[in-house]
Design a protein around this motif. Structure first.
Motif, PDB file in Angstrom:
ATOM      1  N   PRO A  25       7.613 -17.105   6.231  1.00 15.69           N
ATOM      2  CA  PRO A  25       8.387 -16.050   5.569  1.00 15.69           C
ATOM      3  C   PRO A  25       7.145 -14.770   5.382  1.00 15.69           C
ATOM      4  O   PRO A  25       6.233 -14.994   5.281  1.00 15.69           O
ATOM      5  CB  PRO A  25       8.678 -16.369   4.384  1.00 15.69           C
ATOM      6  N   PHE A  26       7.636 -13.627   5.598  1.00 14.66           N
ATOM      7  CA  PHE A  26       6.925 -12.331   5.659  1.00 14.66           C
ATOM      8  C   PHE A  26       7.926 -11.147   5.380  1.00 14.66           C
ATOM      9  O   PHE A  26       9.084 -11.218   5.417  1.00 14.66           O
ATOM     10  CB  PHE A  26       5.957 -12.368   6.807  1.00 14.66           C
ATOM     11  N   SER A  27       7.278 -10.041   4.801  1.00 15.19           N
ATOM     12  CA  SER A  27       7.678  -8.666   4.915  1.00 15.19           C
ATOM     13  C   SER A  27       6.895  -7.733   5.461  1.00 15.19           C
ATOM     14  O   SER A  27       5.512  -7.917   5.240  1.00 15.19           O
ATOM     15  CB  SER A  27       8.112  -8.635   3.314  1.00 15.19           C
ATOM     16  N   VAL A  28       7.377  -6.714   5.656  1.00 11.48           N
ATOM     17  CA  VAL A  28       6.486  -5.724   6.098  1.00 11.48           C
ATOM     18  C   VAL A  28       6.381  -4.546   5.397  1.00 11.48           C
ATOM     19  O   VAL A  28       7.345  -4.129   4.731  1.00 11.48           O
ATOM     20  CB  VAL A  28       7.306  -4.992   7.659  1.00 11.48           C
ATOM     21  N   LEU A  29       5.212  -4.041   5.149  1.00 13.61           N
ATOM     22  CA  LEU A  29       4.949  -2.892   4.120  1.00 13.61           C
ATOM     23  C   LEU A  29       4.926  -1.592   5.191  1.00 13.61           C
ATOM     24  O   LEU A  29       4.024  -1.481   6.109  1.00 13.61           O
ATOM     25  CB  LEU A  29       3.581  -3.042   3.484  1.00 13.61           C
ATOM     26  N   THR A  30       5.833  -0.730   5.198  1.00 15.62           N
ATOM     27  CA  THR A  30       6.138   0.356   5.863  1.00 15.62           C
ATOM     28  C   THR A  30       5.598   1.602   5.430  1.00 15.62           C
ATOM     29  O   THR A  30       5.625   2.547   6.111  1.00 15.62           O
ATOM     30  CB  THR A  30       7.612   0.420   6.437  1.00 15.62           C
ATOM     31  N   SER A  31       5.184   1.589   4.087  1.00 12.85           N
ATOM     32  CA  SER A  31       4.914   3.082   3.351  1.00 12.85           C
ATOM     33  C   SER A  31       3.445   3.074   3.850  1.00 12.85           C
ATOM     34  O   SER A  31       2.442   2.498   3.614  1.00 12.85           O
ATOM     35  CB  SER A  31       5.126   3.098   2.126  1.00 12.85           C
ATOM     36  N   PRO A  32       3.074   4.480   4.437  1.00  9.41           N
ATOM     37  CA  PRO A  32       1.863   4.854   4.600  1.00  9.41           C
ATOM     38  C   PRO A  32       1.017   5.133   3.245  1.00  9.41           C
ATOM     39  O   PRO A  32      -0.240   5.013   3.293  1.00  9.41           O
ATOM     40  CB  PRO A  32       1.637   5.913   5.547  1.00  9.41           C
ATOM     41  N   ILE A  33       1.764   5.336   2.202  1.00  9.48           N
ATOM     42  CA  ILE A  33       0.795   5.430   0.969  1.00  9.48           C
ATOM     43  C   ILE A  33       1.391   4.371   0.160  1.00  9.48           C
ATOM     44  O   ILE A  33       2.643   3.927  -0.270  1.00  9.48           O
ATOM     45  CB  ILE A  33       1.681   6.683   0.269  1.00  9.48           C
ATOM     46  N   PHE A  34       0.553   3.380  -0.272  1.00 10.27           N
ATOM     47  CA  PHE A  34       0.716   2.248  -1.036  1.00 10.27           C
ATOM     48  C   PHE A  34      -0.236   1.895  -2.165  1.00 10.27           C
ATOM     49  O   PHE A  34      -1.222   2.397  -2.042  1.00 10.27           O
ATOM     50  CB  PHE A  34       0.793   0.937  -0.339  1.00 10.27           C
ATOM     51  N   THR A  35       0.116   1.297  -3.272  1.00 10.38           N
ATOM     52  CA  THR A  35      -0.487   1.145  -4.341  1.00 10.38           C
ATOM     53  C   THR A  35      -0.930  -0.282  -4.562  1.00 10.38           C
ATOM     54  O   THR A  35      -0.198  -1.392  -3.881  1.00 10.38           O
ATOM     55  CB  THR A  35      -0.093   1.916  -5.674  1.00 10.38           C
TER      56      THR A  35
END
Length: 147
Positions: A25-35
């Protein structure tokens, strides 16, 4: 499309294919701005051929590692270029991720976590050649996280 973009895309697509076919299982972080808050709840962050990172992104990733997260970077040392594609000259400007001239695969401990650098483009090899070695590397590296 630039050559580097194609390298990133084939590496990304290959890693996704390995994760799907291995039923991880995985998810994709698509935001170029993340914290740091965006990475809460995750144990692993994968960076497939992630050559460019902002200083802010590098700092967030470094904090993630120090709190016990595992980063798996493939194809290229992450953050050798900034978000504008300019070469980064010092490790300090990269949030202390890795030395700039990492040319071999390696695992580096940082705080409670680690960064695993696989300089080979395993995602690309899996995508193009169905490399069983690529799949084994991902499964072995993630084994303690998915057990």
């Amino acid at each position: 499309m630039y050559k580097t973009e194609r390298k990133w895309l084939s590496e990304y697509r290959g890693i996704i294919a390995i994760l799907i076919q291995s039923q991880i299982p995985f998810s994709v972080l698509t935001s170029p701005i993340f914290t740091s808050e965006d990475l809460e709840g995750y144990d692993v962050l994968m960076l497939p051929y992630t050559e460019s990172l902002s200083k802010s992104q590098s700092n967030v990733i470094t904090k993630f590692i120090k709190r016990g997260g595992q980063v798996i970077a493939t194809g290229h040392t992450p953050g050798t270029k900034n978000e504008f594609g300019d070469r980064v000259k010092s490790r300090k400007d990269r949030g202390g991720l890795l030395p700039l001239k990492k040319t071999t695969s390696d695992t580096t401990q940082r705080g409670k976590g680690e960064i695993v650098l696989e300089t080979d483009r395993i995602g690309y090899k899996y995508l193009k050649f169905q490399s069983s070695e690529s799949r084994k590397f991902i499964e072995k590296t993630l084994s303690k996280q998915i057990a």
